[in-house]
Design a protein around this motif. Structure first.
Motif, PDB file in Angstrom:
ATOM      1  N   GLY A 102       0.779  -1.234   0.000  1.00 28.86           N
ATOM      2  CA  GLY A 102       0.000   0.000   0.000  1.00 28.86           C
ATOM      3  C   GLY A 102       0.806   1.277   0.000  1.00 28.86           C
ATOM      4  O   GLY A 102       0.236   2.368   0.140  1.00 28.86           O
ATOM      5  N   ASP A 103       2.115   1.186  -0.188  1.00 23.93           N
ATOM      6  CA  ASP A 103       2.953   2.379  -0.181  1.00 23.93           C
ATOM      7  C   ASP A 103       2.834   3.151  -1.489  1.00 23.93           C
ATOM      8  O   ASP A 103       2.589   2.574  -2.551  1.00 23.93           O
ATOM      9  N   ALA A 104       3.045   4.455  -1.412  1.00 26.95           N
ATOM     10  CA  ALA A 104       3.252   5.274  -2.599  1.00 26.95           C
ATOM     11  C   ALA A 104       4.732   5.247  -2.934  1.00 26.95           C
ATOM     12  O   ALA A 104       5.579   5.213  -2.034  1.00 26.95           O
ATOM     13  N   LEU A 105       5.056   5.260  -4.226  1.00 23.16           N
ATOM     14  CA  LEU A 105       6.434   5.042  -4.645  1.00 23.16           C
ATOM     15  C   LEU A 105       6.954   6.163  -5.530  1.00 23.16           C
ATOM     16  O   LEU A 105       6.266   6.627  -6.439  1.00 23.16           O
ATOM     17  N   LEU A 106       8.185   6.566  -5.282  1.00 25.46           N
ATOM     18  CA  LEU A 106       8.953   7.398  -6.197  1.00 25.46           C
ATOM     19  C   LEU A 106      10.139   6.547  -6.634  1.00 25.46           C
ATOM     20  O   LEU A 106      10.990   6.185  -5.808  1.00 25.46           O
ATOM     21  N   LEU A 107      10.172   6.197  -7.907  1.00 28.02           N
ATOM     22  CA  LEU A 107      11.168   5.261  -8.425  1.00 28.02           C
ATOM     23  C   LEU A 107      12.130   5.980  -9.362  1.00 28.02           C
ATOM     24  O   LEU A 107      11.723   6.847 -10.137  1.00 28.02           O
ATOM     25  N   THR A 108      13.399   5.578  -9.322  1.00 30.02           N
ATOM     26  CA  THR A 108      14.374   6.141 -10.239  1.00 30.02           C
ATOM     27  C   THR A 108      15.337   5.067 -10.697  1.00 30.02           C
ATOM     28  O   THR A 108      15.589   4.083  -9.991  1.00 30.02           O
ATOM     29  N   ASP A 109      15.873   5.259 -11.912  1.00 31.19           N
ATOM     30  CA  ASP A 109      16.836   4.335 -12.489  1.00 31.19           C
ATOM     31  C   ASP A 109      17.471   5.021 -13.697  1.00 31.19           C
ATOM     32  O   ASP A 109      16.842   5.890 -14.322  1.00 31.19           O
ATOM     33  N   ILE A 110      18.666   4.624 -14.045  1.00 30.99           N
ATOM     34  CA  ILE A 110      19.318   5.186 -15.238  1.00 30.99           C
ATOM     35  C   ILE A 110      18.717   4.620 -16.516  1.00 30.99           C
ATOM     36  O   ILE A 110      18.816   5.219 -17.581  1.00 30.99           O
ATOM     37  N   ASP A 111      18.059   3.468 -16.416  1.00 34.10           N
ATOM     38  CA  ASP A 111      17.395   2.819 -17.556  1.00 34.10           C
ATOM     39  C   ASP A 111      15.991   3.411 -17.710  1.00 34.10           C
ATOM     40  O   ASP A 111      15.031   2.946 -17.099  1.00 34.10           O
ATOM     41  N   ASN A 149       4.528   1.576 -15.437  1.00 32.18           N
ATOM     42  CA  ASN A 149       3.263   1.233 -16.086  1.00 32.18           C
ATOM     43  C   ASN A 149       2.701  -0.067 -15.534  1.00 32.18           C
ATOM     44  O   ASN A 149       1.476  -0.216 -15.415  1.00 32.18           O
ATOM     45  N   GLU A 150       3.574  -0.987 -15.217  1.00 33.63           N
ATOM     46  CA  GLU A 150       3.120  -2.265 -14.662  1.00 33.63           C
ATOM     47  C   GLU A 150       2.429  -2.082 -13.320  1.00 33.63           C
ATOM     48  O   GLU A 150       1.447  -2.757 -13.010  1.00 33.63           O
ATOM     49  N   LEU A 151       2.959  -1.154 -12.512  1.00 35.74           N
ATOM     50  CA  LEU A 151       2.369  -0.915 -11.196  1.00 35.74           C
ATOM     51  C   LEU A 151       1.136  -0.023 -11.275  1.00 35.74           C
ATOM     52  O   LEU A 151       0.255  -0.107 -10.417  1.00 35.74           O
TER      53      LEU A 151
END
Length: 260
Positions: A25-34, A43-45
């Motif tokens: 149930g967490d909100a996410l901020l995601l980062t990656d070089i890809d 998009n999957e989430l």
């Protein structure tokens, strides 16, 4: 609902952490070089509780974008997971110094600098920081001089940082995994900075990323300070301290391919 920032989130351990946090149930901020891989994962989430910003984690400009975006989108930050990493497989004498600098920049400077930049948000939430170290920071692993050095520096710096930020109510979890089945080893650099040309040598059992992610989230919930998930590697680190000559003999036999 917690807000969790995860670096290196497009694959491997970072992606498994993102999936597990999202399921809780967490909100996410995601980062990656890809960038393309990160977009596919977001998009999957789904977009309701997920924000993705691609970029080079060694760049302070990305740190500013991440933290500004976090405040604007979610208004808070509860957990920072410093997961992004890189390694190399190459004898020290045949490794371009630029490889050492790159490994140190990604594995040590970037997580420390991002954490320091995130402290104002974390103070507001009395949040938590996670740093993914390695047992390679506790014991020498042949063919990984730069990686061992970076993870050792990371561990020492964050162990010191823990005491300093505890006064602000911020907890810090250091994770010391061993060998995991993740792209960090499949994408390892060779001595010339190109992909490594030989298979990795290992100690003990190779664990899955989802297994590791579950242990990390449990440790966060328990507000633990350290996590040593692999008993075999922990015992090897003790051997290094108690009988270093024997450790070196065993390591030289097991990792002969790394220095040939």
């Amino acid at each position: 609902m917690r807000v969790v920032l995860i670096t290196g989130a497009a694959s491997g351990l970072g992606w498994q952490l993102a999936r597990a946090c999202h399921a809780r149930g967490d909100a996410l901020l995601l980062t990656d070089i890809d960038a393309s891989g990160l977009a596919a994962r977001a998009n999957e989430l789904g977009s309701e509780r997920v924000m993705a910003l691609a970029g080079d984690i060694t760049e302070p400009e990305l740190h500013a974008r991440l933290l500004d975006g976090c405040r604007q989108r979610f208004g808070r930050l509860d957990v920072l997971i410093n997961n992004a990493g890189i390694t190399h497989r190459s004898p020290t004498l045949r490794t371009d110094p630029a490889v050492f600098r790159k490994v140190m920049a990604v594995d040590y400077h970037a997580p420390l600098e991002l954490t320091l930049a995130a402290l104002p948000l974390l103070r507001e939430s009395r949040g938590q920081v996670v740093a993914i170290g390695s047992m390679a920071g506790w014991m020498p692993v042949l063919g990984r001089a730069g990686y061992c050095a970076a993870k050792s520096a990371l561990g020492q710096a964050f162990e010191v940082l823990r005491a300093e930020i505890a006064r602000d109510g911020i907890d810090l979890l250091m994770v010391y995994p061993s060998f995991l089945d993740t792209p960090i080893d499949r994408n390892a650099l060779g001595g010339d900075g190109k992909p490594a040309g030989h298979a990795r040598s290992t100690i003990g059992r190779i664990r899955s990323a989802d297994w590791m992610a579950s242990l990390i989230l449990d440790a966060l919930q328990q507000r633990r300070e350290r996590l040593f998930p692999d008993r075999g590697s922990w015992l090897a680190s003790l051997l290094w301290r108690l009988a270093p000559a024997l450790y070196h003999r065993k390591m030289s036999q097991r990792f002969a391919g790394e220095i040939s």
